[in-house]
Motif scaffolding. Structure first.
Motif, PDB file in Angstrom:
ATOM      1  N   THR A 132     -10.774  30.820  19.766  1.00  0.00           N
ATOM      2  CA  THR A 132      -9.377  30.615  19.363  1.00  0.00           C
ATOM      3  C   THR A 132      -8.526  30.174  20.544  1.00  0.00           C
ATOM      4  N   ARG A 133      -8.711  30.842  21.678  1.00  0.00           N
ATOM      5  CA  ARG A 133      -7.951  30.482  22.880  1.00  0.00           C
ATOM      6  C   ARG A 133      -8.277  29.058  23.331  1.00  0.00           C
ATOM      7  N   PHE A 134      -9.545  28.691  23.256  1.00  0.00           N
ATOM      8  CA  PHE A 134      -9.952  27.352  23.653  1.00  0.00           C
ATOM      9  C   PHE A 134      -9.374  26.314  22.703  1.00  0.00           C
ATOM     10  N   ALA A 135      -9.365  26.613  21.416  1.00  0.00           N
ATOM     11  CA  ALA A 135      -8.801  25.677  20.439  1.00  0.00           C
ATOM     12  C   ALA A 135      -7.307  25.485  20.656  1.00  0.00           C
ATOM     13  N   LYS A 136      -6.590  26.557  20.983  1.00  0.00           N
ATOM     14  CA  LYS A 136      -5.148  26.456  21.249  1.00  0.00           C
ATOM     15  C   LYS A 136      -4.889  25.647  22.503  1.00  0.00           C
ATOM     16  N   SER A 137      -5.671  25.877  23.546  1.00  0.00           N
ATOM     17  CA  SER A 137      -5.447  25.131  24.797  1.00  0.00           C
ATOM     18  C   SER A 137      -5.813  23.666  24.629  1.00  0.00           C
ATOM     19  N   GLN A 138      -6.753  23.362  23.746  1.00  0.00           N
ATOM     20  CA  GLN A 138      -7.109  21.980  23.495  1.00  0.00           C
ATOM     21  C   GLN A 138      -6.003  21.264  22.740  1.00  0.00           C
ATOM     22  N   ASP A 139      -5.295  21.974  21.851  1.00  0.00           N
ATOM     23  CA  ASP A 139      -4.186  21.398  21.107  1.00  0.00           C
ATOM     24  C   ASP A 139      -3.013  21.077  22.024  1.00  0.00           C
TER      25      ASP A 139
END
Length: 87
Positions: free
Chosen positions: A78-85
């Motif tokens: 989840t954290r990685f997906a948010k930082s990618q956005d």
């Protein structure tokens, strides 16, 4: 990168399971004065009560480790997906 995080979560889960097993075995041996009833030493007498108690403790620790590892992996994804956005 998502696959990498899942593989890392699996590796952490396996490592934590190994450490958890060692901790349970050590605590069992220190508290009872006997080796844990793992079935490897057939010449060591084991009562049904001690075998069931050890199995319940081992299963509980294993389940807790698995749940914590899965939650940690999901948080990382989840954290990685948010930082990618954001990027």
């Amino acid at each position: 990168m998502n696959l990498f995080i899942k593989l890392l979560g699996t590796a952490i889960s396996i490592g934590a399971g190994f450490v958890g097993t060692k901790v349970v075995n050590t605590v069992w041996e220190k508290s009872t004065g006997r080796k844990p009833p793992t079935g490897k030493d057939e010449d060591t007498p084991t009562t049904l009560r001690s075998a069931l108690t050890f199995a319940l403790i081992s299963a509980s620790v294993s389940t807790i480790i698995q749940v914590l590892a899965n939650r940690g992996t999901q948080r990382a994804i989840t954290r990685f997906a948010k930082s990618q956005d954001i990027v």
